[in-house]
Design a protein around this motif. Structure first.
Motif, PDB file in Angstrom:
ATOM      1  N   ASP A  60       0.827  -1.212   0.000  1.00 48.28           N
ATOM      2  CA  ASP A  60       0.000   0.000   0.000  1.00 48.28           C
ATOM      3  C   ASP A  60       0.860   1.260   0.000  1.00 48.28           C
ATOM      4  N   ARG A  61       1.947   1.242   0.774  1.00 50.33           N
ATOM      5  CA  ARG A  61       2.788   2.434   0.915  1.00 50.33           C
ATOM      6  C   ARG A  61       3.863   2.526  -0.160  1.00 50.33           C
ATOM      7  N   GLY A  62       4.155   1.409  -0.834  1.00 50.51           N
ATOM      8  CA  GLY A  62       5.173   1.413  -1.881  1.00 50.51           C
ATOM      9  C   GLY A  62       6.595   1.520  -1.360  1.00 50.51           C
ATOM     10  N   ILE A  63       6.826   1.110  -0.106  1.00 43.52           N
ATOM     11  CA  ILE A  63       8.171   1.139   0.469  1.00 43.52           C
ATOM     12  C   ILE A  63       8.428  -0.183   1.189  1.00 43.52           C
ATOM     13  N   THR A  64       9.708  -0.482   1.392  1.00 51.00           N
ATOM     14  CA  THR A  64      10.084  -1.660   2.170  1.00 51.00           C
ATOM     15  C   THR A  64      10.060  -1.296   3.649  1.00 51.00           C
ATOM     16  N   ILE A  65       9.366  -2.120   4.432  1.00 53.46           N
ATOM     17  CA  ILE A  65       9.250  -1.894   5.871  1.00 53.46           C
ATOM     18  C   ILE A  65       9.992  -2.971   6.650  1.00 53.46           C
ATOM     19  N   PHE A  66       9.876  -4.208   6.183  1.00 49.95           N
ATOM     20  CA  PHE A  66      10.487  -5.336   6.877  1.00 49.95           C
ATOM     21  C   PHE A  66      11.541  -5.972   5.973  1.00 49.95           C
ATOM     22  N   SER A  67      12.683  -6.324   6.544  1.00 53.33           N
ATOM     23  CA  SER A  67      13.692  -7.016   5.750  1.00 53.33           C
ATOM     24  C   SER A  67      13.155  -8.387   5.358  1.00 53.33           C
ATOM     25  N   ALA A  68      13.444  -8.779   4.111  1.00 49.44           N
ATOM     26  CA  ALA A  68      12.945 -10.053   3.589  1.00 49.44           C
ATOM     27  C   ALA A  68      14.106 -10.827   2.986  1.00 49.44           C
ATOM     28  N   HIS A  87      13.929   3.439   4.700  1.00 44.71           N
ATOM     29  CA  HIS A  87      13.456   4.568   5.502  1.00 44.71           C
ATOM     30  C   HIS A  87      14.153   4.559   6.854  1.00 44.71           C
ATOM     31  N   VAL A  88      14.498   5.744   7.344  1.00 43.66           N
ATOM     32  CA  VAL A  88      15.270   5.861   8.574  1.00 43.66           C
ATOM     33  C   VAL A  88      14.538   5.265   9.771  1.00 43.66           C
ATOM     34  N   ASP A  89      13.210   5.277   9.778  1.00 50.32           N
ATOM     35  CA  ASP A  89      12.464   4.728  10.906  1.00 50.32           C
ATOM     36  C   ASP A  89      12.696   3.232  11.084  1.00 50.32           C
ATOM     37  N   PHE A  90      13.167   2.567  10.034  1.00 50.61           N
ATOM     38  CA  PHE A  90      13.360   1.119  10.096  1.00 50.61           C
ATOM     39  C   PHE A  90      14.845   0.758  10.014  1.00 50.61           C
ATOM     40  N   ALA A  91      15.686   1.671  10.486  1.00 51.38           N
ATOM     41  CA  ALA A  91      17.135   1.441  10.443  1.00 51.38           C
ATOM     42  C   ALA A  91      17.538   0.243  11.288  1.00 51.38           C
ATOM     43  N   ASP A  92      16.757  -0.091  12.312  1.00 49.44           N
ATOM     44  CA  ASP A  92      17.090  -1.252  13.129  1.00 49.44           C
ATOM     45  C   ASP A  92      16.953  -2.551  12.343  1.00 49.44           C
ATOM     46  N   GLU A  93      16.027  -2.596  11.380  1.00 47.48           N
ATOM     47  CA  GLU A  93      15.921  -3.769  10.505  1.00 47.48           C
ATOM     48  C   GLU A  93      17.212  -3.943   9.717  1.00 47.48           C
ATOM     49  N   VAL A  94      17.767  -2.823   9.250  1.00 51.56           N
ATOM     50  CA  VAL A  94      19.036  -2.866   8.515  1.00 51.56           C
ATOM     51  C   VAL A  94      20.160  -3.337   9.438  1.00 51.56           C
ATOM     52  N   GLU A  95      20.162  -2.827  10.664  1.00 52.71           N
ATOM     53  CA  GLU A  95      21.200  -3.194  11.629  1.00 52.71           C
ATOM     54  C   GLU A  95      21.205  -4.698  11.881  1.00 52.71           C
TER      55      GLU A  95
END
Length: 730
Positions: A60-68, A87-95
């Motif tokens: 719906d948002r057209g962005i990645t929220i969760f790492s897959a 998105h910076v709000d989900f930087a912990d997923e990247v970490e």
């Protein structure tokens, strides 16, 4: 000679795709899956048909929220790929993803170059020592410029970019690339999925030779074998160049740069070749290091109570700010990427699905098979592996076993949390967990109907289990349940998941930020005496404390001489001081940035105890803080606003009204890019305001950068509004 298992490991690449939001990272992942034959149709972000963005909110948002995580095969190699959020709000997923990866592909927009979150994820990869190659995407866009993008990489990220391709055509006429290593042209015809290899176009030959020479010189400066060949022959052969680029990439001495247009399927095959050629396999990275566990569980012994194993890890403490293990080097143990070594794996993601709990693992050593019993070294309990799954985003393929170097999901592990170590029961080990960022924004949540209160509690517990960067707590004053996260979008996604996926109707309060308190001017000689007599053994402890500002978070030291306070009581005083940091005197916010020194004290022969000195430390520091000159700190963010040049004045005025401090501005392809430092509390609602000011053409990104001293007006509000204490970290 390598064994068959070693050859299999050498053919594995565990990599992530990193980028700023909208740089085309998910499209790159989809084209990789298509090029490798894993999918038979190109997934599109704008159509909601991508494999890795499978969550309804992502589509719906057209962005990645969760790492897959997905797996695919290319040229005899298995690629375990993790598509990460931008998105910076989900930087912990990247970490969490970077903690378990061996390499990464950093994707950059050919028009925008290095963007704020590109820089953030690059720094995260630096901290984890993850080798990278760069892919400059969207070369078919108007204003695309490979050289400008490479210049921004050099200036803002400070690596040595090693450009190995030259674009054929520009913007809409971009059709292919010149491979500078092999000196050949790769051209993609419209509607074709594969490139046609041929001679370098005559009009580009001189430029290609010039750039090839620059590449040779850059590599020869940094690689001994390439330098030797360059001095002998005044050139570097393709095999030597490939070997040198591989060594430089894996050693962090350079970053190979490729280019293309993922949306038009141009440049993906050379990117896959570069992943195989330059990024490391599990055999190429250092053996994983962990804390050896003293007195671990032996076969046949009963599992100790939760946490017992962690108590047996000598000299190992969990750092409260980052969630990382600080290990005494003398007690560490290494495990090679060997399927025959004792089993060890790190849990980097937990997902609770309608069909069960999935625990995602990176296996560092050993082998695990279906039905095996493994040991959770952090919780101190045994777990049975029911099934092992090869992950394809939201689809899974069951396998009988997994070996060192694999990234898989397991079913049946009931309690392991993100960051836990699973290992062989007779060879326990604790691996360093990924860091967890501290929440900066909070909202109060409550069930719309009283009958759903229990379901809301279960939903919040599930959210916190899946995402460690979300914190749930109860405000002691108001009794409200408070959900804290990394930003407005992060909390919006969490609340929407409660409503849609978990079926709980909730009301939410307006967002509030995390404040902190710190010492502006310290005090010394603060005496606190704790005396309590209520029959039987009493309590007595006297401490003399000195408090002063400190650049870090908190440090405690003892300057007591003559044994006036025994060492065990000194440790108790420190524990009490840490207890006192939870609430400061200004508004009940957490206290940071101070050094406490125990300068003197007194004991009683019968009535002194560790508990008495802990109580004295807690109340003594609270009294000392009330005597200090305290400052309120508010979180600030680096904001990058991209708008049409015509409305820059209005945007600057809006930032000034929000207490923003402009730190830079530049013009890129007809758009103005303004960078400013803005208090995070002032950014609530800014997205809608910016769209209104720019007729929908303005965008912005915000990256938390720390805390700054708040002005007097904010201090007054922070003292009066005790509800903002609910935003304080866990």
């Amino acid at each position: 000679m390598r064994t068959n298992l070693e050859r299999q490991l050498a053919a594995v690449r565990n990599l992530g795709i990193l980028a700023h939001v909208d740089a085309g990272k998910t499209t790159v992942t989809e084209r990789i899956l298509y090029a490798t034959g894993t999918t038979h149709k190109r997934g599109e972000v704008h159509d909601g048909t991508t494999v890795t963005d499978f969550d309804p909110q992502e589509r719906d948002r057209g962005i990645t929220i969760f790492s897959a995580a997905v797996s695919c095969d290319w040229d005899g190699h298995r690629l375990n790929l993790i598509d990460t959020p931008g998105h910076v709000d989900f930087a912990d997923e990247v970490e969490r993803a970077l903690r378990v990866l061996d390499g990464a592909v950093a994707v950059f927009d050919a028009v925008a170059g290095v963007e704020p979150q590109s820089e953030s994820v690059w720094r995260q990869a630096d901290r984890h020592g993850v080798p990278r190659i760069a892919f400059v995407n969207k070369l078919d866009r108007a204003g695309a410029d490979l050289d400008a993008a490479v210049a921004s990489i050099r200036e803002r990220l400070h690596p040595t970019p090693l450009v190995v391709q030259l674009p054929i055509g520009a913007e809409e006429s971009f059709t292919g690339v010149v491979d500078l290593v092999q000196l050949r042209a790769l051209v993609w015809a419209d509607g074709e999925d594969t490139a046609v290899s041929g001679e370098v176009p005559a009009g580009l030959l001189a430029e290609a030779l010039r750039r090839r020479r620059l590449l040779e010189e850059a590599v020869a400066e940094r690689h001994p074998a390439a330098l030797e060949e360059f001095c002998e022959r005044e050139t570097v052969s393709a095999p030597t160049l490939v070997a040198a680029l591989r060594d430089m990439t894996r050693g962090g001495d350079g970053v190979v740069v490729l280019c293309g247009s993922a949306y038009r399927n141009r440049g993906i095959e050379p990117l896959l070749d570069a992943v195989v050629a330059y990024l490391p396999s599990p055999l190429d990275v250092p053996a994983v290091r962990g804390a050896a566990v003293a007195g671990g569980r032996q076969p046949g012994r009963e599992a100790p109570e939760g946490g017992a194993v962690m108590r047996d890890v000598l000299s190992v403490e969990l750092a409260p700010s980052a969630g990382a293990l600080t290990v005494d080097a003398d007690l560490t143990e290494t495990r090679p990427a060997d399927p025959s070594a004792p089993f060890s794996a790190l849990v980097f993601k937990v997902a609770v699905t309608p069909t069960g709990r999935l625990t995602y693992l990176r296996i560092y050593s050993g082998t695990v098979e279906k039905g095996d019993v493994v040991w959770d070294a952090v919780a101190g309990r045994a777990e049975r592996v029911g099934r092992i799954l090869r992950v394809q985003a939201d689809r899974h393929v069951q396998v009988e076993r997994a070996v060192a170097g694999d990234i898989v999901a397991v079913v049946g592990v009931k309690s392991a949390r993100t960051g836990a170590t699973l290992c062989a029961p007779d060879a326990p080990l604790v691996l360093e967990p990924p860091g967890v960022a501290e929440p900066v924004v909070s909202v109060a949540v409550e069930a719309c109907r009283g009958t759903q209160t229990g379901r809301l509690a279960s939903a919040l517990a599930r959210l916190a289990e899946e995402d460690p960067s979300l914190a749930v707590r109860t405000d002691p004053e108001t009794g409200q349940t408070v959900l804290s996260g990394m930003g407005e979008l992060h909390l919006e996604v969490a609340v929407e998941k409660i409503r849609s996926a978990l079926g709980v109707d909730v009301n939410i309060g307006r967002p509030r930020v995390t404040y902190r308190e710190t010492v502006g001017r310290g005090v010394s000689g603060v005496v606190y005496r704790h005396v309590k007599q209520d029959g039987g053994a009493g309590q007595f402890a006297q401490v003399v404390l000195e408090v002063e500002p400190y650049e870090g978070e908190f440090v405690f030291r003892s300057a007591v001489v003559g044994g006036r306070v025994p060492q065990e009581y000194v440790r108790a005083v420190e524990a009490g001081c840490r207890d006192a940091l939870a609430e400061g005197p200004l508004g009940g916010h957490r206290v940071t940035g101070l050094r406490v020194t125990l300068t003197d004290g007194a004991t009683h022969v019968k009535d002194s105890s560790e508990q008495a000195f802990r109580t004295a430390g807690r109340f003594g520091l609270r009294e000392a803080l009330r005597a200090c000159a305290m400052l309120l700190l508010e979180p600030v963010a680096e904001v990058t606003v991209t708008v049409p040049e015509a409305v820059v004045g209005a945007v600057l005025g809006e930032l000034a009204a929000r207490r923003g401090r402009v730190t830079g501005s530049e013009v890129r392809s007809g758009s103005a890019v303004v960078t400013a430092s803005v208090p995070l509390a002032e950014l609530f609602g800014y997205a809608g305001r910016l769209r209104g000011r720019t007729q929908g053409r303005g965008t912005f990104t915000a990256r938390p950068t720390g805390y700054a001293v708040a002005p007097a007006s904010v201090v007054a509000g922070g003292v009066q509004d005790r509800r903002c204490v609910t935003a304080v970290g866990r």
